[in-house]
Structure formats: C-alpha cells, structure tokens
Write an enzyme that holds these catalytic residues in place. Sequence first.
Site, PDB file in Angstrom:
ATOM      1  N   CYS A  91      56.668  48.738 -17.337  1.00 49.30           N
ATOM      2  CA  CYS A  91      55.534  49.344 -18.184  1.00 49.30           C
ATOM      3  C   CYS A  91      54.720  49.747 -17.210  1.00 49.30           C
ATOM      4  CB  CYS A  91      55.252  48.323 -18.982  1.00 49.30           C
ATOM      5  SG  CYS A  91      53.758  48.741 -20.116  1.00 49.30           S
ATOM      6  N   HIS A 201      59.802  47.652 -22.261  1.00 47.17           N
ATOM      7  CA  HIS A 201      59.765  46.303 -22.004  1.00 47.17           C
ATOM      8  C   HIS A 201      61.380  45.720 -22.088  1.00 47.17           C
ATOM      9  CE1 HIS A 201      55.560  45.203 -21.104  1.00 47.17           C
ATOM     10  NE2 HIS A 201      55.253  46.051 -22.010  1.00 47.17           N
ATOM     11  N   GLU A 203      62.287  43.078 -21.106  1.00 43.17           N
ATOM     12  CA  GLU A 203      62.558  41.616 -21.520  1.00 43.17           C
ATOM     13  C   GLU A 203      62.229  41.156 -22.769  1.00 43.17           C
ATOM     14  OE1 GLU A 203      58.102  42.246 -20.633  1.00 43.17           O
ATOM     15  OE2 GLU A 203      60.110  43.268 -20.169  1.00 43.17           O
TER      16      GLU A 203
END
Length: 220
Positions: A91, A201, A203
């Site tokens: 990011c 992202h 994750e």
Amino acid sequence: MTGPTRSTTPAKKVVVFDYGFGNVRSAERALARAGADVEITRDFDRAMNADGLLVPGVGAFSACMRGLKDARGEWIIGRRLSGGRPVLGICVGMQILFERGIEHGVETEGLDEWPGTVEPLDAPVVPHMGWNTVEAPADSQLFAGVGADERFYFVHSYAVRQWGLEVTNPAIRAPRVTWSTHGEPFVAAVENGALWATQFHPEKSGDAGAQLLTNWIGTL
C-alpha cells in the site's frame, strides 16, 4: 511403520517493520499462515538480518515518510537492497518507494528506488476501496499460481499512473509491472530484483493474497 517425515528446514524469518504506519498485526498473521517466522519490530539489526522485510503503510505519503525516517527505515531498506536482500512494500509502503508523492498540491520526496510520481487517482469515485482484478505479466513470480480472474483488496486515493523505469541491457531482468484500473490504469504491483511491492493489501485478499505471500516467502 514409521510416521510421516516432517521438514527440518527452518521457517524463513520475516520482520514486519513497525514504524507507526500500517496494519502490522494483519500482516503478521497472514505471513505466519503462509509459513514464515514473523516478528514485528523497528529494531535496526533485526530488520537488517531478517530473511525478508515487509514494509506496510497506511495514511498520507508525507506522514509515512516522516515515520520511516524517524525509525531509520530509509537506511534499512537501502542497505538491504544494496546487498540483494528482499523487501516487500504494501500500500503506502509501496508508494514511498517511488521518487515523489503529491497530495493536496504538496510534493514530498520518496525513497527514489523507482522513478515515478504518486498522484491522485482520476476516477469517478475516490477512494478506490474494495476488490478489483489485476493484469500481471505471464512470467510473474509474485502471481504464480493465481488465476487471472482473482480479485485483490484495495484502499487508496493515490497511485502511480505511469511506469518510468526502462531496462535496455538484455543481461538485466526488467521489472515485472502489474496493472489495475479504477477510472484509469495504475501500477498495482512491481517485481524488481530484491524489491517487490503491491498497491493492494495481500494480507486482506483471501486465498489469492495468501498465495502471493507464499510466493514471496518462497524466494527468501
């Protein structure tokens, strides 16, 4: 009868660099699920000596740069890359790797690992928040095993809209640049030697994001 053989290969050590900007706990959990031995720290020596360094980032470009410098993060990233040691930016942790960022008319110097400017997205709806597809190169290592129709989770109002690094020496592997579109095309990910980064992202991107992190850890 003997039981199944377990691997004795130690897990790769990954440091999530904690400089005050980023979802470090989410990154820690996702990396651990992908098989890494994860530590959250801003300790210089630990960050330098880890097999991989993940640099998260949320919020404003200028604030992230201040936080990174306060934690000596620019030195850590630069020294790791000069030794060919892997770094993954996520990011705003990707955005600060570029030459500069422009927010509200204010220009802030980035780490200048890549030429390019982080600018406001020209789109009907900003921020770009939610799931979107990407266009990855066929020979991408980062997206190996990920289907072309998979979606990744984005949250951002700024992006790099033009890629400016050209490699003319055939002996040097050119960066692999992945694109996405929200109103206009923008850089969604980069693979460039030891330095990889994603605007989205991983994750928070479910199984597809987990595969990306597994792929990165596999290169450490």
